[in-house]
Design an enzyme around this catalytic site. Structure first.
Site, mmCIF file in Angstrom:
data_model
loop_
_atom_site.group_PDB
_atom_site.id
_atom_site.type_symbol
_atom_site.label_atom_id
_atom_site.label_comp_id
_atom_site.label_asym_id
_atom_site.label_seq_id
_atom_site.Cartn_x
_atom_site.Cartn_y
_atom_site.Cartn_z
ATOM 1 N N SER A 284 0.855 -1.190 0.000
ATOM 2 C CA SER A 284 0.000 0.000 0.000
ATOM 3 C C SER A 284 0.885 1.232 0.000
ATOM 4 O O SER A 284 1.699 1.418 0.913
ATOM 5 C CB SER A 284 -0.886 0.012 1.245
ATOM 6 O OG SER A 284 -1.293 1.336 1.520
ATOM 7 N N HIS B 233 -1.347 -1.544 -4.209
ATOM 8 C CA HIS B 233 -2.588 -1.221 -3.502
ATOM 9 C C HIS B 233 -2.681 0.293 -3.310
ATOM 10 O O HIS B 233 -1.787 0.917 -2.726
ATOM 11 C CB HIS B 233 -2.576 -1.934 -2.144
ATOM 12 C CG HIS B 233 -3.829 -1.786 -1.349
ATOM 13 N ND1 HIS B 233 -4.943 -2.573 -1.544
ATOM 14 C CD2 HIS B 233 -4.134 -0.954 -0.324
ATOM 15 C CE1 HIS B 233 -5.877 -2.232 -0.674
ATOM 16 N NE2 HIS B 233 -5.425 -1.242 0.087
ATOM 17 N N ASP C 261 -4.913 3.442 -1.820
ATOM 18 C CA ASP C 261 -5.963 3.766 -0.854
ATOM 19 C C ASP C 261 -6.564 5.131 -1.170
ATOM 20 O O ASP C 261 -5.920 6.159 -0.963
ATOM 21 C CB ASP C 261 -5.376 3.762 0.562
ATOM 22 C CG ASP C 261 -5.000 2.352 1.002
ATOM 23 O OD1 ASP C 261 -5.909 1.511 1.101
ATOM 24 O OD2 ASP C 261 -3.800 2.097 1.215
ATOM 25 N N MET D 23 -9.212 7.842 -0.201
ATOM 26 C CA MET D 23 -10.025 8.265 0.952
ATOM 27 C C MET D 23 -10.576 9.658 0.686
ATOM 28 O O MET D 23 -9.867 10.512 0.134
ATOM 29 C CB MET D 23 -9.167 8.295 2.214
ATOM 30 C CG MET D 23 -8.433 6.999 2.506
ATOM 31 S SD MET D 23 -7.586 7.090 4.104
ATOM 32 C CE MET D 23 -6.562 5.616 4.019
ATOM 33 N N ASP E 114 -5.984 -6.401 5.069
ATOM 34 C CA ASP E 114 -5.404 -5.052 5.007
ATOM 35 C C ASP E 114 -5.453 -4.424 6.394
ATOM 36 O O ASP E 114 -6.533 -4.240 6.956
ATOM 37 C CB ASP E 114 -6.246 -4.235 4.010
ATOM 38 C CG ASP E 114 -5.707 -2.836 3.769
ATOM 39 O OD1 ASP E 114 -4.640 -2.490 4.307
ATOM 40 O OD2 ASP E 114 -6.376 -2.087 3.022
HETATM 41 C C1 DX5 Z 1 -5.886 1.651 5.898
HETATM 42 C C2 DX5 Z 1 -5.554 1.279 4.480
HETATM 43 C C3 DX5 Z 1 -4.360 0.411 4.374
HETATM 44 C C4 DX5 Z 1 -3.105 0.954 4.986
HETATM 45 C C5 DX5 Z 1 -2.498 -0.178 5.726
HETATM 46 O O1 DX5 Z 1 -7.159 2.121 5.998
HETATM 47 O O2 DX5 Z 1 -6.607 0.616 3.856
HETATM 48 O O3 DX5 Z 1 -4.152 -0.076 3.057
HETATM 49 O O4 DX5 Z 1 -2.157 1.477 4.099
HETATM 50 O O5 DX5 Z 1 -1.435 0.299 6.454
HETATM 51 P P1 DX5 Z 1 -0.609 -0.611 7.439
HETATM 52 O O6 DX5 Z 1 -0.077 -1.754 6.647
HETATM 53 O O7 DX5 Z 1 0.426 0.316 7.921
HETATM 54 O O8 DX5 Z 1 -1.564 -1.055 8.528
HETATM 55 ZN ZN ZN Z 2 -6.194 -0.346 1.863
#
Ligand code: DX5
Ligand code: ZN
Length: 223
Positions: free
Chosen positions: A8, A33, A35, A37, A175
């Protein structure tokens, strides 16, 4: 079975995203990946389709878009044009999940559903034929670097059993809080795709961790 690893970029250096993506691709990543938001579904605000489009020429790997947004359908067409391969929407963000999964596939992308920690896997019961992926959130979404919630292990096991019983080609992605300690536990529970942000980008381990995750999922060598 060897797991897939989807780093990610949330914890990557945003001033050098192209380079960061190249590094993890060289390190053996299977997917990237992303993200997305919106500051509504989750408080954080990150990237949108223009950043996905600008990353597209920097990698040949599938771009895996995790939509932590309200009204996710507004992003389907822009993401298809940006070159996203897989779009995962949250069950909690969509009143018409069934229709939205169809709409993702109609645009030539693979479709996934993400479940927050409090959401029952029973929400998947009438969706199976429309799913390419189920994403079990092992933290509450919105931030990188949170701690893995162990109570999600039985949920991962339950969904893995459902996929196996039905004989479907559905990926089971996890995740949140995935690192060298938690990876073997989720793999044992049946996860097939591991997302990791801070463990790969925010630590000294770097892309080397990708191979470690894969080894954790390999069968022990025969004596
Ligand atoms: C959190 C995201 C993840 C995030 C995970 O809401 O969906 O993809 O990057 O981060 P780590 O691996 O640090 O928990
Ligand atoms: Zn994610």
């Amino acid at each position: 079975m060897t797991v897939k690893v989807a780093p990610s970029i949330l914890s990557a250096d945003f001033s050098q995203l192209g380079e960061e993506v190249r590094r993890v691709e060289e390190g053996g990543a299977d997917w990237i990946h992303l993200d997305l938001m919106d500051g509504h579904f989750v408080p954080n605000l990150t990237i949108g389709p223009p950043v996905v489009a600008s990353l597209r020429p920097h990698t040949t790997l599938p771009l895996d878009a995790h939509l932590m947004v309200d009204h996710p359908e507004r992003l389907f067409e822009p993401l298809a044009r940006a070159g996203a391969d897989l779009v995962t929407i949250h069950a909690e963000a969509a009143s018409h999940l069934h229709r939205l999964l169809e709409e993702i596939r109609q645009r030539g992308m693979k479709a996934g559903v993400a479940l927050n920690p409090a959401t029952s896997p029973r929400v998947l019961d009438y969706l199976w034929e429309l799913l390419d992926l189920v994403l079990v959130m092992t933290v509450n979404p919105g931030l990188g670097g949170q701690s893995f919630i162990p109570a999600m292990l039985p949920k991962i096991r339950f969904i893995a059993d459902q996929i196996k019983e039905r004989g479907l080609p559905v990926e089971l992605q996890v995740d949140g809080g995935i690192n060298d300690k938690t990876a073997p536990r989720v793999i044992k529970a049946g996860a097939t795709v591991l997302v990791a942000g801070s463990a790969i980008f925010g630590s000294g381990a770097g892309p080397g961790l990708i191979q470690a995750f894969k080894l954790a999922g390999s069968p022990p060598e025969k004596l």
